[in-house]
Design a protein around this motif. Structure first.
Motif, PDB file in Angstrom:
ATOM      1  N   THR A   3      35.397  61.712  31.156  1.00 32.32           N
ATOM      2  CA  THR A   3      35.878  60.354  31.384  1.00 32.32           C
ATOM      3  C   THR A   3      34.702  59.376  31.380  1.00 32.32           C
ATOM      4  O   THR A   3      33.552  59.746  31.659  1.00 32.32           O
ATOM      5  CB  THR A   3      36.613  60.225  32.731  1.00 32.32           C
ATOM      6  N   ILE A   4      35.020  58.144  31.068  1.00 24.78           N
ATOM      7  CA  ILE A   4      34.091  57.022  31.234  1.00 24.78           C
ATOM      8  C   ILE A   4      34.796  55.994  32.104  1.00 24.78           C
ATOM      9  O   ILE A   4      35.917  55.569  31.792  1.00 24.78           O
ATOM     10  CB  ILE A   4      33.704  56.376  29.894  1.00 24.78           C
ATOM     11  N   GLN A   5      34.166  55.601  33.190  1.00 28.76           N
ATOM     12  CA  GLN A   5      34.666  54.487  33.985  1.00 28.76           C
ATOM     13  C   GLN A   5      34.113  53.204  33.365  1.00 28.76           C
ATOM     14  O   GLN A   5      32.898  53.044  33.216  1.00 28.76           O
ATOM     15  CB  GLN A   5      34.226  54.624  35.442  1.00 28.76           C
ATOM     16  N   VAL A  31      37.315  61.479  24.938  1.00 23.41           N
ATOM     17  CA  VAL A  31      37.032  60.954  26.272  1.00 23.41           C
ATOM     18  C   VAL A  31      38.203  60.112  26.765  1.00 23.41           C
ATOM     19  O   VAL A  31      38.802  59.348  25.996  1.00 23.41           O
ATOM     20  CB  VAL A  31      35.750  60.099  26.249  1.00 23.41           C
ATOM     21  N   THR A  32      38.546  60.240  28.040  1.00 18.63           N
ATOM     22  CA  THR A  32      39.512  59.354  28.682  1.00 18.63           C
ATOM     23  C   THR A  32      38.769  58.149  29.247  1.00 18.63           C
ATOM     24  O   THR A  32      37.835  58.307  30.044  1.00 18.63           O
ATOM     25  CB  THR A  32      40.263  60.072  29.810  1.00 18.63           C
ATOM     26  N   LEU A  33      39.170  56.972  28.818  1.00 18.18           N
ATOM     27  CA  LEU A  33      38.547  55.738  29.289  1.00 18.18           C
ATOM     28  C   LEU A  33      39.323  55.231  30.500  1.00 18.18           C
ATOM     29  O   LEU A  33      40.524  54.966  30.418  1.00 18.18           O
ATOM     30  CB  LEU A  33      38.558  54.704  28.168  1.00 18.18           C
ATOM     31  N   ILE A  34      38.627  55.103  31.630  1.00 20.88           N
ATOM     32  CA  ILE A  34      39.241  54.622  32.868  1.00 20.88           C
ATOM     33  C   ILE A  34      38.904  53.136  33.013  1.00 20.88           C
ATOM     34  O   ILE A  34      37.747  52.769  33.249  1.00 20.88           O
ATOM     35  CB  ILE A  34      38.733  55.400  34.099  1.00 20.88           C
ATOM     36  N   HIS A  35      39.899  52.283  32.864  1.00 18.46           N
ATOM     37  CA  HIS A  35      39.685  50.836  32.892  1.00 18.46           C
ATOM     38  C   HIS A  35      39.613  50.323  34.323  1.00 18.46           C
ATOM     39  O   HIS A  35      40.484  50.613  35.141  1.00 18.46           O
ATOM     40  CB  HIS A  35      40.824  50.127  32.164  1.00 18.46           C
ATOM     41  N   LYS A  36      38.577  49.537  34.588  1.00 17.91           N
ATOM     42  CA  LYS A  36      38.424  48.889  35.885  1.00 17.91           C
ATOM     43  C   LYS A  36      38.043  47.428  35.669  1.00 17.91           C
ATOM     44  O   LYS A  36      36.889  47.039  35.884  1.00 17.91           O
ATOM     45  CB  LYS A  36      37.381  49.617  36.732  1.00 17.91           C
ATOM     46  N   MET A  97      47.401  41.958  33.465  1.00 17.70           N
ATOM     47  CA  MET A  97      48.147  42.557  32.363  1.00 17.70           C
ATOM     48  C   MET A  97      47.566  43.911  31.984  1.00 17.70           C
ATOM     49  O   MET A  97      48.299  44.839  31.654  1.00 17.70           O
ATOM     50  CB  MET A  97      48.155  41.627  31.155  1.00 17.70           C
ATOM     51  N   ILE A  98      46.247  44.018  32.026  1.00 15.02           N
ATOM     52  CA  ILE A  98      45.608  45.308  31.737  1.00 15.02           C
ATOM     53  C   ILE A  98      45.961  46.303  32.832  1.00 15.02           C
ATOM     54  O   ILE A  98      46.378  47.437  32.566  1.00 15.02           O
ATOM     55  CB  ILE A  98      44.086  45.130  31.625  1.00 15.02           C
ATOM     56  N   ILE A  99      45.821  45.885  34.083  1.00 12.23           N
ATOM     57  CA  ILE A  99      46.074  46.768  35.223  1.00 12.23           C
ATOM     58  C   ILE A  99      47.529  47.224  35.257  1.00 12.23           C
ATOM     59  O   ILE A  99      47.827  48.379  35.590  1.00 12.23           O
ATOM     60  CB  ILE A  99      45.684  46.045  36.524  1.00 12.23           C
ATOM     61  N   ALA A 100      48.451  46.332  34.877  1.00 14.70           N
ATOM     62  CA  ALA A 100      49.878  46.664  34.908  1.00 14.70           C
ATOM     63  C   ALA A 100      50.228  47.815  33.976  1.00 14.70           C
ATOM     64  O   ALA A 100      51.228  48.502  34.189  1.00 14.70           O
ATOM     65  CB  ALA A 100      50.707  45.434  34.548  1.00 14.70           C
ATOM     66  N   LEU A 101      49.393  48.044  32.962  1.00 17.09           N
ATOM     67  CA  LEU A 101      49.656  49.117  32.006  1.00 17.09           C
ATOM     68  C   LEU A 101      49.050  50.450  32.428  1.00 17.09           C
ATOM     69  O   LEU A 101      49.270  51.462  31.768  1.00 17.09           O
ATOM     70  CB  LEU A 101      49.115  48.718  30.624  1.00 17.09           C
ATOM     71  N   GLY A 105      44.818  55.160  28.676  1.00 19.50           N
ATOM     72  CA  GLY A 105      45.827  55.372  27.652  1.00 19.50           C
ATOM     73  C   GLY A 105      45.719  54.366  26.534  1.00 19.50           C
ATOM     74  O   GLY A 105      45.043  53.327  26.650  1.00 19.50           O
ATOM     75  N   ALA A 106      46.394  54.663  25.431  1.00 20.90           N
ATOM     76  CA  ALA A 106      46.298  53.833  24.236  1.00 20.90           C
ATOM     77  C   ALA A 106      46.775  52.403  24.482  1.00 20.90           C
ATOM     78  O   ALA A 106      46.191  51.441  23.955  1.00 20.90           O
ATOM     79  CB  ALA A 106      47.108  54.475  23.109  1.00 20.90           C
ATOM     80  N   ALA A 107      47.818  52.231  25.277  1.00 17.95           N
ATOM     81  CA  ALA A 107      48.347  50.887  25.534  1.00 17.95           C
ATOM     82  C   ALA A 107      47.349  50.042  26.312  1.00 17.95           C
ATOM     83  O   ALA A 107      47.194  48.839  26.050  1.00 17.95           O
ATOM     84  CB  ALA A 107      49.670  50.973  26.292  1.00 17.95           C
TER      85      ALA A 107
END
Length: 213
Positions: A3-5, A31-36, A97-101, A105-107
């Motif tokens: 993962t990448i934070q 890699v799973t991208l963890i959005h913050k 809007m980003i957090i709500a998804l 993940g791709a979305a």
């Protein structure tokens, strides 16, 4: 799966400049991208950096001029040639809007990239719900439902929590990428991120001398 934070603000120039490259790296290395997404000013100021309105004109001109132009050319990323008209607008709804998804993940990846692109390529107003609805619709979402979730206490509280967490991690700018606990600040470190995904860097063995106040 590694993962990448990914810590960034929704109106960050350098997050935008590195966005496509980051997504390509994640696909290449599975890699799973963890959005913050964060509110940048509180994070930056917590580390003692000045907000842009307090910096010299020379620094602002360099940041919003030559540095962005060079990296846009290097990364082959389209970008406007001036400071975005709405750069100082409230981007908390866009972040929501980003957090709500979700965190990954791709979305989420697509929404994050599109919001950054809209700001830096299209000079969009990220505080305008009509503009955000158009972005959401273009990505196949129910715009009104997504915006309602983005504005909810849950998503806005999560944005604040991300910002608080970033301060505890000593994050001092956008974008910051954390690979297995090792932080890389700035999209110009993406080549180092790629290396870290293949071969982690050795643990630091230097000590930081105490700086007199």
């Amino acid at each position: 799966m590694p993962t990448i934070q990914y810590i960034y603000s929704a109106h960050s120039a350098f997050a935008y400049l590195g966005s496509a490259r980051l997504m390509a790296l994640c696909a290449q290395h599975n890699v799973t991208l963890i959005h913050k997404p964060v509110l940048l000013s509180p994070v930056v100021e917590a580390q003692g950096s000045q907000p842009f309105h307090a910096r010299t004109q020379a620094h602002v001109d360099y940041f919003f001029g030559r540095e962005i132009e060079r990296w846009a050319e290097f990364r082959d990323v389209p970008v406007i040639n001036y400071r975005p008209t709405y750069h100082d607008a409230d981007y908390s709804l866009a972040s929501g809007m980003i957090i709500a998804l979700g965190e990954s993940g791709a979305a989420v990846d697509a929404m994050a990239h599109r919001i950054l692109e809209a700001h830096w390529r299209d000079d969009a107003d990220l505080s305008n719900p009509v503009t955000l609805a158009e972005l959401a619709t273009s990505l196949g979402h129910d715009a009104q439902s997504l915006i309602a979730r983005a504005a909810s206490n849950a998503c806005q509280d999560a944005l604040g929590a991300n910002s608080d967490w970033a301060r505890t991690q000593d994050v001092f700018g956008s974008p910051t990428y954390i690979v297995d606990g090792d932080a890389f600040y700035g999209q110009d470190r993406l080549e180092l991120v790629a290396r870290a995904l293949e071969t982690p860097f050795a643990s630091p063995n230097w000590t930081n001398p105490t700086v007199d106040p």
